[in-house]
Design an enzyme around this catalytic site. Structure first.
Site, PDB file in Angstrom:
ATOM      1  N   ARG A 171      24.572   2.839   5.483  1.00  0.00           N
ATOM      2  CA  ARG A 171      23.621   3.602   6.143  1.00  0.00           C
ATOM      3  C   ARG A 171      22.940   3.480   7.038  1.00  0.00           C
ATOM      4  O   ARG A 171      22.078   3.496   7.442  1.00  0.00           O
ATOM      5  CB  ARG A 171      23.654   5.138   5.581  1.00  0.00           C
ATOM      6  N   GLU A 190      24.643   6.664  -7.508  1.00  0.00           N
ATOM      7  CA  GLU A 190      24.907   8.112  -7.964  1.00  0.00           C
ATOM      8  C   GLU A 190      26.128   7.964  -8.632  1.00  0.00           C
ATOM      9  O   GLU A 190      26.460   8.903  -8.834  1.00  0.00           O
ATOM     10  CB  GLU A 190      24.801   9.186  -6.724  1.00  0.00           C
TER      11      GLU A 190
HETATM   12  O1  LIG Z   1      20.623   5.585  -4.786  1.00  0.00           O
HETATM   13  P1  LIG Z   1      21.534   5.893  -5.182  1.00  0.00           P
HETATM   14  O2  LIG Z   1      22.339   6.266  -6.602  1.00  0.00           O
HETATM   15  O3  LIG Z   1      21.953   4.205  -5.632  1.00  0.00           O
HETATM   16  O4  LIG Z   1      22.524   6.080  -4.009  1.00  0.00           O
HETATM   17  C1  LIG Z   1      21.999   5.715  -3.059  1.00  0.00           C
HETATM   18  C2  LIG Z   1      23.273   4.929  -1.823  1.00  0.00           C
HETATM   19  O5  LIG Z   1      24.221   5.435  -1.920  1.00  0.00           O
HETATM   20  C3  LIG Z   1      24.951   5.341  -0.658  1.00  0.00           C
HETATM   21  O6  LIG Z   1      25.270   4.255   0.372  1.00  0.00           O
HETATM   22  P2  LIG Z   1      26.914   3.942  -1.110  1.00  0.00           P
HETATM   23  O7  LIG Z   1      26.605   3.532  -1.527  1.00  0.00           O
HETATM   24  O8  LIG Z   1      27.535   4.923  -0.593  1.00  0.00           O
HETATM   25  O9  LIG Z   1      26.936   2.840   0.607  1.00  0.00           O
HETATM   26  P3  LIG Z   1      27.565   3.411   2.269  1.00  0.00           P
HETATM   27  O10 LIG Z   1      26.015   3.657   2.623  1.00  0.00           O
HETATM   28  O11 LIG Z   1      28.825   2.183   2.272  1.00  0.00           O
HETATM   29  O12 LIG Z   1      28.195   4.711   2.219  1.00  0.00           O
HETATM   30  C4  LIG Z   1      23.334   5.410   0.379  1.00  0.00           C
HETATM   31  O13 LIG Z   1      23.445   5.205   1.920  1.00  0.00           O
HETATM   32  C5  LIG Z   1      22.343   4.858  -0.827  1.00  0.00           C
HETATM   33  O14 LIG Z   1      22.546   3.483  -0.208  1.00  0.00           O
HETATM   34  N1  LIG Z   2      25.215  12.725  -3.157  1.00  0.00           N
HETATM   35  C1  LIG Z   2      25.052  11.939  -2.195  1.00  0.00           C
HETATM   36  N2  LIG Z   2      25.478  12.423  -0.506  1.00  0.00           N
HETATM   37  C2  LIG Z   2      25.190  10.864  -0.117  1.00  0.00           C
HETATM   38  N3  LIG Z   2      25.129   9.795  -0.049  1.00  0.00           N
HETATM   39  C3  LIG Z   2      24.702   9.739  -1.918  1.00  0.00           C
HETATM   40  N4  LIG Z   2      24.753   7.968  -2.167  1.00  0.00           N
HETATM   41  C4  LIG Z   2      24.270   8.484  -3.033  1.00  0.00           C
HETATM   42  N5  LIG Z   2      24.322   9.835  -3.609  1.00  0.00           N
HETATM   43  C5  LIG Z   2      24.969  10.729  -2.371  1.00  0.00           C
END
Ligand SMILES: O=P(O)(O)OC[C@H]1O[C@H](OP(=O)(O)OP(=O)(O)O)[C@H](O)[C@@H]1O
Ligand SMILES: Nc1ncnc2[nH]cnc12
Length: 377
Positions: free
Chosen positions: A133, A170
């Site tokens: 993202r 998370e």
């Molecule tokens: O602070 P954190 O607990 O580390 O979580 C935050 C991360 O989680 C999500 O990415 P995700 O790994 O789900 O990947 P995506 O963007 O490919 O969906 C979001 O876009 C952040 O990069």
């Molecule tokens: N709660 C949440 N919603 C969307 N993206 C996330 N990445 C980590 N935690 C998330």
């Protein structure tokens, strides 16, 4: 600037003069703070200089733009319970990108934040975006800033020699990679992503940037899940456009701490340099009514207003007009005792007794405030 009608819970305007309570008397200057103190103001401390300060028109219009933007961005977010795994409340940012106006506004706010925070001499050389993202707006932001864009990707996606960092996020464990040589020694870097939750992903990306010799200027996020305290893991300045409530509800786009709206109205609308806050009743962020004395209930109304204004980039000190509704004038002085701690600068005020208030509460307060100073714009 959107000019949606302001919908207070249920009240027509009342023009009852009230000079016995803590309101500004006729002839007083409207007391607004053009330069709120750098620390979070204590609403219980009187600010005797409030009436001497003035807002510059440029600052207020920029601040109003940011306030409006934050409200619109928050409203566009959608939440999904138990995605991608049970217990997670997933914040979906994609609706922002489905609306060209919001998409543009998002980029403008982030660009202004970076240019104003770092200036020409500390301009970033590289914007690093995190898969996936962070790729939605990282390259566009880099282009606007005249910087390079460098991706940090999940393991196995990048060709050639890479550096790798493992991390916990998370909802799971993962690996990030960056191409060796993608950042040159000493280049100034800003890391961008949509959301900071636990901070695991961002912290791993920071370690990769430093491994390559980059100078990490800071992190920029669209949204922060405050309650996970992710920023504590990061050792560079963190900027987030909006912060998220601890306990949200699916499909709900309310401000962080104010109670959810109970009808066809919005918590607050910003237009021009003015923020209109809907009537606040004594309810917590989940809409549960606050028990206790009139003082307790007045305090809950004031705290809701404070949370909504701060979320919109304004503050209690910037309130210029309040309307207080009470169901019994016998409660007037107890209500005032709390009210004056929050509105020590004595904004203009009306206070009227009404027959009934929604949900049977004895007090409701609405207000009009000026937008924040615009330090982020
Ligand atoms: O602070 P954190 O607990 O580390 O979580 C935050 C991360 O989680 C999500 O990415 P995700 O790994 O789900 O990947 P995506 O963007 O490919 O969906 C979001 O876009 C952040 O990069
Ligand atoms: N709660 C949440 N919603 C969307 N993206 C996330 N990445 C980590 N935690 C998330």
């Amino acid at each position: 600037m959107s000019g949606q009608p302001v919908s207070t819970a249920s009240h027509p305007p009342h023009g009852h003069p009230d000079n016995t309570g803590p309101s500004t008397q006729v002839g007083d200057k409207a007391s607004t703070a053009s330069h709120p103190p750098p620390h979070k103001p204590d609403p219980t401390v009187a600010d005797n200089n409030a009436s001497k300060r003035k807002l510059s028109p440029a600052a207020t219009s920029g601040a109003a733009e940011l306030a409006n933007l934050k409200i619109r961005l928050r409203q566009a977010l959608k939440q999904y319970k138990d995605f991608p795994s049970p217990g997670i409340l997933f914040e979906d940012i994609l609706p922002i990108f489905a609306d060209p106006g919001l998409h543009e506004a998002l980029l403008r706010a982030l660009e202004l934040h970076v240019t104003q925070s770092y200036g020409e001499s500390q301009k970033p050389d590289v914007i690093v975006g995190l898969e996936a993202r962070g790729f939605l707006f990282g390259p566009s932001l880099a282009l606007r800033l005249g910087a390079a864009f460098v991706p940090v990707r999940k393991q196995g996606k990048l060709p050639g020699p890479t550096e790798t960092a493992s991390y916990q996020k998370e909802y799971g464990k993962d690996f990030f990679q960056i191409q060796k040589g993608a950042i040159k020694n000493g280049q100034r870097v800003i890391i961008v992503d949509d959301i900071i939750a636990t901070g695991g992903s961002a912290s791993a990306a920071g370690s990769l940037v430093r491994k390559l010799g980059g100078t990490l200027l800071g992190y920029v996020f669209m949204l922060e899940l405050d309650f996970l305290k992710g920023r504590a893991k990061l050792d560079a300045p963190v900027y987030t456009l909006i912060s998220s409530q601890e306990k949200g509800k699916e499909g709900d786009a309310q401000s962080a701490e104010g109670p959810e709206t109970a009808g066809p109205y919005t918590q607050a609308i910003a237009t021009g340099n003015t923020i209109f806050v809907s009537g606040q009743i004594p309810a917590d962020s989940e809409g549960k009514l606050v028990e206790g004395s009139i003082a307790d209930k007045t305090e809950a109304c004031c705290k809701n207003i404070q949370a909504i204004l701060e979320e919109a980039g304004s503050a209690l000190e910037r309130v210029v007009k309040c309307n207080v509704f009470i169901t019994d004038m016998a409660n007037f002085s107890e209500m005032n005792g709390v009210y004056e701690k929050y509105f020590a600068h004595k904004p203009a005020r009306s206070c009227v007794a009404v027959y009934q208030l929604p949900k049977g509460v004895p007090v409701e307060i609405e207000c009009i405030a000026l937008a924040g100073e615009g330090s982020k714009l």
